[in-house]
Design an enzyme around this catalytic site. Structure first.
Site, PDB file in Angstrom:
ATOM      1  N   GLY A 214      58.016 -16.739  40.858  1.00 42.08           N
ATOM      2  CA  GLY A 214      57.207 -17.362  39.883  1.00 42.08           C
ATOM      3  C   GLY A 214      56.737 -15.845  39.993  1.00 42.08           C
ATOM      4  N   THR A 216      57.201 -11.983  39.136  1.00 41.78           N
ATOM      5  CA  THR A 216      57.016 -11.640  37.792  1.00 41.78           C
ATOM      6  C   THR A 216      56.854 -12.702  36.676  1.00 41.78           C
ATOM      7  OG1 THR A 216      59.415 -10.938  38.484  1.00 41.78           O
ATOM      8  CG2 THR A 216      58.192 -10.490  36.306  1.00 41.78           C
ATOM      9  N   GLU A 433      83.528 -38.343  54.301  1.00 46.00           N
ATOM     10  CA  GLU A 433      81.772 -38.509  54.523  1.00 46.00           C
ATOM     11  C   GLU A 433      81.061 -39.639  54.688  1.00 46.00           C
ATOM     12  OE1 GLU A 433      80.647 -36.368  52.605  1.00 46.00           O
ATOM     13  OE2 GLU A 433      82.189 -35.395  51.673  1.00 46.00           O
ATOM     14  N   ASP A 509      80.090 -27.878  57.697  1.00 46.32           N
ATOM     15  CA  ASP A 509      78.815 -28.201  58.676  1.00 46.32           C
ATOM     16  C   ASP A 509      79.110 -27.394  59.561  1.00 46.32           C
ATOM     17  OD1 ASP A 509      79.628 -30.318  56.637  1.00 46.32           O
ATOM     18  OD2 ASP A 509      81.556 -31.451  57.260  1.00 46.32           O
TER      19      ASP A 509
HETATM   20  P1  ADP Z   1      60.508 -14.365  40.879  1.00 46.92           P
HETATM   21  O1  ADP Z   1      59.234 -14.460  41.609  1.00 46.92           O
HETATM   22  O2  ADP Z   1      61.845 -13.985  41.516  1.00 46.92           O
HETATM   23  O3  ADP Z   1      59.999 -13.000  40.306  1.00 46.92           O
HETATM   24  P2  ADP Z   1      60.446 -15.713  38.052  1.00 46.92           P
HETATM   25  O4  ADP Z   1      59.118 -15.218  38.362  1.00 46.92           O
HETATM   26  O5  ADP Z   1      61.319 -14.363  37.696  1.00 46.92           O
HETATM   27  O6  ADP Z   1      60.413 -15.168  39.796  1.00 46.92           O
HETATM   28  O7  ADP Z   1      60.822 -16.530  38.176  1.00 46.92           O
HETATM   29  C1  ADP Z   1      62.156 -16.665  37.518  1.00 46.92           C
HETATM   30  C2  ADP Z   1      62.040 -18.293  36.031  1.00 46.92           C
HETATM   31  O8  ADP Z   1      61.677 -19.148  36.485  1.00 46.92           O
HETATM   32  C3  ADP Z   1      60.561 -18.132  35.549  1.00 46.92           C
HETATM   33  O9  ADP Z   1      60.650 -17.526  34.348  1.00 46.92           O
HETATM   34  C4  ADP Z   1      60.118 -19.219  35.293  1.00 46.92           C
HETATM   35  O10 ADP Z   1      61.065 -20.019  34.065  1.00 46.92           O
HETATM   36  C5  ADP Z   1      60.600 -20.157  36.114  1.00 46.92           C
HETATM   37  N1  ADP Z   1      59.835 -20.484  37.701  1.00 46.92           N
HETATM   38  C6  ADP Z   1      59.150 -19.689  38.206  1.00 46.92           C
HETATM   39  N2  ADP Z   1      58.202 -19.994  39.222  1.00 46.92           N
HETATM   40  C7  ADP Z   1      57.879 -20.867  38.225  1.00 46.92           C
HETATM   41  C8  ADP Z   1      56.859 -21.718  37.896  1.00 46.92           C
HETATM   42  N3  ADP Z   1      55.560 -21.475  39.295  1.00 46.92           N
HETATM   43  N4  ADP Z   1      56.085 -22.436  37.074  1.00 46.92           N
HETATM   44  C9  ADP Z   1      57.144 -22.464  36.075  1.00 46.92           C
HETATM   45  N5  ADP Z   1      58.170 -21.703  36.054  1.00 46.92           N
HETATM   46  C10 ADP Z   1      58.450 -21.486  37.450  1.00 46.92           C
HETATM   47 ZN    ZN Z   2      81.167 -32.434  55.825  1.00 45.17          ZN
HETATM   48 MG    MG Z   3      60.783 -10.991  39.715  1.00 46.70          MG
END
Ligand code: ADP
Ligand code: ZN
Ligand code: MG
Length: 632
Positions: A214, A216, A433, A509
């Site tokens: 998250g 970005t 398993e 494994d």
């Molecule tokens: P990165 O850390 O690689 O930049 P992004 O911000 O692009 O990751 O996250 C990708 C997607 O994952 C987001 O668009 C969102 O839908 C989901 N996501 C990631 N982290 C969160 C969070 N903390 N809360 C809600 N959604 C999240």
């Molecule tokens: Zn195995």
């Molecule tokens: Mg990113």
């Protein structure tokens, strides 16, 4: 360094081109089009037509005679003017008097103006808009929302008060990161509060963490919360073919940001330009990257944070960044955006479930427990997979079952519908398993088994045993790692004990067990031989965790020997456990073979029924497993 000429305002260029086109249109094309076309005839034919009274009007222009007939619509002709003194008489006798009137049909000036100027202008404005929009899209507009404008060469998009964008409420968990970022937003809104007390707000903050956590998203949320322009650009957009171009872009970006202050600059994937400069081996392309980085460093020094320009960066490779970039005064604040913990996972699932119709029986904490080590992006994906599954099964809402299956899809791939598993193979996989599950259950400090299946998955797994921890753990004891290695060897041992032959099914494994054993020796200081000495360092903690060896060749040989010893010891321990529980192994494997998928309760129930020695239900133990335990 030579200055690189950059087209500062594409709009201006566009306007110039449009103007030129319109001038050509009005002065050359339009008159031609509005004027009637004349049929060239001979003077004799002209006279003939005059006499037969076909002609209604005549105009003499220099030495050309233009005339038209009386038809409707009139046809236009022209002919050369002859030295003909009789002409006037001929015309008069044919009743054509208005021979000096203008034949050229005058389109009304209003129509000319509309056709010549207004229409093209409207057209070009519309085309221009479309052009700009598609340009913005191509530059990676990813829907921050808000008003966008291009700013010259830097390709940065500026977002002025994005209202429909993402807010902090859309980011679940990551409370520390949100708190730090809130402070930055707050500073931009009330700089005087900080000035009064004499506090300096950091110039730059770097969001670091594994992919999909998250980073970005958080930056987008900052854009949504801060009512200031937000420049967003990806590091890769600075990387250009030609030396100096990237640097020019950086210069340009900061120039614009300074004009727009207070504002935020966000550089995503900053490692693309911020990599360590390594004096040696600058083969080819490195020059460009270094110049870009140098420019970035210079710009970050050059501006005064009190003006209100704050730089956010995001990366999942902080270790590869140039130290100069990380020193105080530049990116002096590091905001870790780690993988979510149990509560974080529950919250993320809830955030994404808001958009999806959920049944009443859904329990997110169960799902979150299953999805140990999943990132936010993976959790979002799980919700979506569950929704897709619900649709596939013709339901109007998502059930707990959909969610559980989607967790498995995300970590183990889809069920292979028509995988051909021979009866013999199926039996081997069942024993394999149960071998894992039984070793896990017979040890204390091992996560409870929740599911065993021998339905093949697209990931290549022919079956798997799933262990889920009751609580979140951050530490792993030596015993727990050893138990995990023992559990990993259990599959192969069961095959060997029953069929007296071994298969390739244990390859995954073996890989996992070796990794764990190696880490015990080289990184966790868990052997007497080496003690607390780091023999390996993790270079890429957020991306798979590559390690690099830091020891002499002799030590390296010794490490290998120790790794073999650790795994072998656990193998023998597990073998002892299974040998003393052959009855259980056989019965459970038969049960799994018949049912193909069994739950943890079924497994434990049957096991307790079989064992004379009471096996403690593993659910009461506190095993520490930082990753989901799946044994193929
Ligand atoms: P990165 O850390 O690689 O930049 P992004 O911000 O692009 O990751 O996250 C990708 C997607 O994952 C987001 O668009 C969102 O839908 C989901 N996501 C990631 N982290 C969160 C969070 N903390 N809360 C809600 N959604 C999240
Ligand atoms: Zn195995
Ligand atoms: Mg990113």
């Amino acid at each position: 360094m030579e200055e690189i000429k950059t087209p500062k305002k594409p709009i201006l260029y566009y306007a110039l081109i449009v103007l030129t086109i319109m001038l050509i249109l009005n002065f050359f094309l339009l008159p031609k089009l509005t004027q009637p076309s004349y049929e060239e005839v001979s003077y004799g034919k002209f006279l003939e037509m005059v006499e037969s009274g076909e002609i209604s009007e005549v105009q003499i222009d220099g030495d050309v005679i233009y005339f038209k007939d009386g038809g409707d619509p009139a046809k236009f002709y022209r002919t050369g003017l002859m030295d003909d003194p009789e002409l006037v008489n001929r015309l008069e006798s044919a009743g054509i008097t208005e021979y000096y009137s203008t034949i050229v049909e005058q389109t009304s000036p209003l129509v000319t103006f509309l056709v010549g100027w207004v229409l093209p202008l409207v057209f070009f404005v519309v085309v221009g808009r479309l052009l700009m929009n598609s340009l913005m899209k191509r530059m990676g507009g990813d829907g921050f929302g808000g008003n966008m404008m291009t700013f010259g060469k830097s390709n940065a998009k500026v977002y002025v008060q994005s209202t429909d964008g993402i807010r902090f409420a859309d980011v679940a968990g990551e409370d520390e990161a949100k708190e730090l970022l809130t402070e930055i937003v707050d500073y931009l809104h009330n700089p005087q509060r900080y000035a009064e007390i004499g506090a300096n707000i950091p110039k730059g903050a770097l969001l670091v963490g594994p992919p999909g956590t998250g980073k970005t998203l958080l930056a987008k949320a900052v854009a949504g919360e801060a009512n200031v322009p937000f420049f967003s650009i990806s590091g890769s957009e600075f990387v250009e073919m030609f030396v100096g171009m990237g640097a020019a872009k950086v210069r340009d970006l900061f120039k614009q940001a300074n004009e727009k202050a207070p504002c935020i600059i966000f550089i995503d994937e900053i490692d693309t330009i911020g990599k360590k400069r390594d004096g040696v081996g600058a083969i080819g392309g490195n020059d460009e990257r270094e110049q870009t980085l140098n420019q970035l460093l210079a710009e970050m020094d050059g501006f005064n944070a009190s003006k209100g320009v704050i730089i956010l960066g995001a990366t999942n490779r902080p270790d590869s960044l140039d130290p100069a970039l990380l020193r105080p005064g530049r990116f002096d604040r590091r905001i870790p955006v780690e993988l979510p913990d149990l509560q974080g996972r529950i919250d993320i699932l809830k955030v994404h479930a808001r958009k999806v119709k959920m049944g009443d029986n859904v329990d997110f904490s169960v799902i979150a427990k299953m999805a140990v080590g999943a990132s936010g992006a993976e959790l979002a994906n799980m919700i979506n997979e569950a929704a897709l599954r619900a649709v596939r099964n013709g339901r109007k809402y998502v059930t707990q079952n959909d969610l559980e299956e989607s967790v498995e899809v995300v970590i183990a791939g889809y069920q292979k519908k028509n995988a051909i598993l021979s009866d013999n193979e199926k039996r081997i996989v069942a024993y394999h398993e149960i071998g894992h599950a039984l070793v896990a259950a017979l040890q204390t400090n091992s996560a409870p088994v929740t599911k065993i299946t021998i339905i093949p998955r697209t990931s290549g797994a022919l079956g798997y045993t799933m262990q889920v921890d009751e609580d979140e753990h951050n530490l792993m004891s030596k015993t727990e790692i050893e138990n995990k290695i023992a559990t990993l060897t259990g599959g192969r041992i069961a095959e060997d004990l029953i069929f007296h032959s071994i298969t390739t099914g244990a390859s995954n494994d073996i890989e996992q067990a070796t990794k764990l054993a190696r880490a015990m020796v080289t990184r966790f200081g868990m052997t007497e031989e080496f003690g607390m000495v780091a023999l390996e360092t993790v270079t890429n903690q957020y991306l798979g965790g590559d390690t690099s060896l830091a020891c002499s060749p002799e030590t390296s040989t010794k490490i290998d020997e120790l790794v073999v010893k650790v795994v072998r010891t656990q193998y023998e321990k597990a073998e002892g456990l299974l040998r003393s529980h052959m009855r259980e192994l056989n019965a459970l494997a038969q049960f799994l073979y018949e049912h193909e998928t069994i739950t943890g309760e079924e497994f434990m129930g049957l096991l307790n029924q079989l064992t004379t020695v009471d096996v403690k239900p593993a659910a009461e133990e506190s095993p520490l497993t930082p990753t989901p335990s799946l044994f193929d």
